[in-house]
Motif scaffolding. Structure first.
Motif, mmCIF file in Angstrom:
data_model
loop_
_atom_site.group_PDB
_atom_site.id
_atom_site.type_symbol
_atom_site.label_atom_id
_atom_site.label_comp_id
_atom_site.label_asym_id
_atom_site.label_seq_id
_atom_site.Cartn_x
_atom_site.Cartn_y
_atom_site.Cartn_z
ATOM 1 N N LYS A 1 74.193 75.918 37.230
ATOM 2 C CA LYS A 1 72.941 75.970 37.981
ATOM 3 C C LYS A 1 72.282 77.308 37.691
ATOM 4 C CE LYS A 1 74.487 73.057 41.735
ATOM 5 N NZ LYS A 1 74.402 72.767 43.146
ATOM 6 N N PHE A 2 70.971 77.280 37.499
ATOM 7 C CA PHE A 2 70.245 78.534 37.336
ATOM 8 C C PHE A 2 68.855 78.403 37.924
ATOM 9 C CE2 PHE A 2 69.192 76.173 33.543
ATOM 10 C CZ PHE A 2 67.871 76.486 33.293
ATOM 11 N N LEU A 3 68.275 79.551 38.219
ATOM 12 C CA LEU A 3 66.942 79.568 38.802
ATOM 13 C C LEU A 3 65.885 79.537 37.708
ATOM 14 C CD1 LEU A 3 67.275 82.198 41.657
ATOM 15 C CD2 LEU A 3 67.037 79.736 41.881
ATOM 16 N N CYS A 4 64.889 78.700 37.915
ATOM 17 C CA CYS A 4 63.733 78.635 37.027
ATOM 18 C C CYS A 4 62.523 78.688 37.949
ATOM 19 C CB CYS A 4 63.746 77.361 36.205
ATOM 20 S SG CYS A 4 62.349 77.228 35.083
ATOM 21 N N ASN A 5 61.757 79.772 37.849
ATOM 22 C CA ASN A 5 60.734 80.084 38.847
ATOM 23 C C ASN A 5 61.452 80.244 40.170
ATOM 24 O OD1 ASN A 5 58.576 80.112 37.014
ATOM 25 N ND2 ASN A 5 58.408 77.893 37.138
ATOM 26 N N GLU B 1 66.107 75.768 41.701
ATOM 27 C CA GLU B 1 67.410 75.752 41.062
ATOM 28 C C GLU B 1 67.512 74.502 40.192
ATOM 29 O OE1 GLU B 1 71.329 75.263 43.240
ATOM 30 O OE2 GLU B 1 71.150 77.449 43.025
ATOM 31 N N ILE B 2 67.977 74.674 38.956
ATOM 32 C CA ILE B 2 68.073 73.569 38.005
ATOM 33 C C ILE B 2 69.534 73.391 37.611
ATOM 34 C CG2 ILE B 2 67.437 72.808 35.689
ATOM 35 C CD1 ILE B 2 64.845 74.341 35.990
ATOM 36 N N ASP B 3 69.988 72.139 37.560
ATOM 37 C CA ASP B 3 71.330 71.808 37.096
ATOM 38 C C ASP B 3 71.256 71.444 35.620
ATOM 39 O OD1 ASP B 3 72.750 72.013 39.560
ATOM 40 O OD2 ASP B 3 71.819 70.132 40.180
ATOM 41 N N VAL B 4 72.138 72.047 34.821
ATOM 42 C CA VAL B 4 72.158 71.783 33.380
ATOM 43 C C VAL B 4 73.596 71.541 32.948
ATOM 44 C CG1 VAL B 4 71.640 72.736 31.102
ATOM 45 C CG2 VAL B 4 70.158 73.273 33.018
ATOM 46 N N ARG B 5 73.790 70.528 32.107
ATOM 47 C CA ARG B 5 75.119 70.276 31.549
ATOM 48 C C ARG B 5 75.161 70.878 30.149
ATOM 49 N NH1 ARG B 5 77.601 64.477 30.468
ATOM 50 N NH2 ARG B 5 75.511 63.990 31.136
ATOM 51 N N TYR C 1 75.248 83.792 29.692
ATOM 52 C CA TYR C 1 74.888 85.163 30.055
ATOM 53 C C TYR C 1 73.987 85.117 31.282
ATOM 54 C CZ TYR C 1 76.582 86.486 25.457
ATOM 55 O OH TYR C 1 77.364 86.692 24.353
ATOM 56 N N GLU C 2 74.205 86.026 32.190
ATOM 57 C CA GLU C 2 73.403 86.076 33.409
ATOM 58 C C GLU C 2 72.820 87.472 33.564
ATOM 59 O OE1 GLU C 2 73.957 85.504 38.228
ATOM 60 O OE2 GLU C 2 75.571 84.941 36.885
ATOM 61 N N SER C 3 71.501 87.531 33.739
ATOM 62 C CA SER C 3 70.873 88.833 33.958
ATOM 63 C C SER C 3 70.851 89.139 35.452
ATOM 64 C CB SER C 3 69.448 88.849 33.395
ATOM 65 O OG SER C 3 68.677 87.854 34.021
ATOM 66 N N ASP C 4 70.850 90.409 35.752
ATOM 67 C CA ASP C 4 70.848 90.821 37.152
ATOM 68 C C ASP C 4 69.924 92.024 37.275
ATOM 69 O OD1 ASP C 4 71.507 91.019 39.836
ATOM 70 O OD2 ASP C 4 73.231 92.298 39.436
ATOM 71 N N PHE C 5 68.724 91.793 37.775
ATOM 72 C CA PHE C 5 67.741 92.855 37.923
ATOM 73 C C PHE C 5 67.728 93.345 39.365
ATOM 74 C CE2 PHE C 5 66.219 90.258 34.415
ATOM 75 C CZ PHE C 5 66.037 91.227 33.440
ATOM 76 N N PRO C 6 67.647 94.656 39.566
ATOM 77 C CA PRO C 6 67.578 95.156 40.946
ATOM 78 C C PRO C 6 66.269 94.750 41.597
ATOM 79 C CG PRO C 6 67.252 96.935 39.373
ATOM 80 C CD PRO C 6 67.592 95.714 38.573
ATOM 81 N N LYS C 7 66.317 94.591 42.916
ATOM 82 C CA LYS C 7 65.088 94.272 43.641
ATOM 83 C C LYS C 7 64.149 95.463 43.581
ATOM 84 C CE LYS C 7 66.105 90.649 46.779
ATOM 85 N NZ LYS C 7 65.291 89.990 47.727
ATOM 86 N N PRO C 8 62.846 95.198 43.399
ATOM 87 C CA PRO C 8 61.892 96.313 43.367
ATOM 88 C C PRO C 8 61.835 97.020 44.717
ATOM 89 C CG PRO C 8 60.784 94.184 43.004
ATOM 90 C CD PRO C 8 62.226 93.909 43.194
ATOM 91 N N GLU C 9 61.565 98.321 44.666
ATOM 92 C CA GLU C 9 61.476 99.094 45.902
ATOM 93 C C GLU C 9 60.206 98.775 46.679
ATOM 94 O OE1 GLU C 9 61.892 103.253 45.047
ATOM 95 O OE2 GLU C 9 63.687 102.923 43.846
ATOM 96 N N LYS C 10 59.155 98.367 45.959
ATOM 97 C CA LYS C 10 57.862 98.097 46.595
ATOM 98 C C LYS C 10 57.449 96.652 46.368
ATOM 99 C CE LYS C 10 56.274 102.789 45.728
ATOM 100 N NZ LYS C 10 55.270 103.595 45.052
#
Length: 80
Positions: free
Chosen positions: A4-8, A11-15, A23-32
């Motif tokens: 499962k991954f987020l698109c916009n 959540e989308i299920d993919v086989r 690979y999964e990216s992980d971006f910090p939440k913006p401060e503003k």
């Protein structure tokens, strides 16, 4: 394997094959917020005077704003 991954914002299920490397990216939440970040950029532009300084020597009248991208339009909408 199913993943499962987020698109916009959905959540989308993919086989995918079991041998897949995911690979999964992980971006910090913006401060503003988007609006705060946009207003900061307008008030503190890089390489030119800020918007109010540019308007000081102009005669009174209507102002036209041009949006460069669709993403900008969404951010601009949130400011208004």
């Amino acid at each position: 394997m199913n993943i499962k991954f987020l698109c916009n914002r959905e959540e989308i299920d993919v086989r995918v094959p079991d041998s897949s490397i995911i690979y999964e990216s992980d971006f910090p939440k913006p401060e503003k917020s988007d609006a705060e970040t946009t207003l900061d950029a307008i008030n503190n532009p890089i390489g030119c005077a800020n918007f109010l300084e540019l308007l000081k020597n102009k005669k009174e009248g209507k102002v036209v704003s041009s949006l460069k991208t669709v993403v900008t339009a969404f951010v601009y909408y949130k400011i208004l």
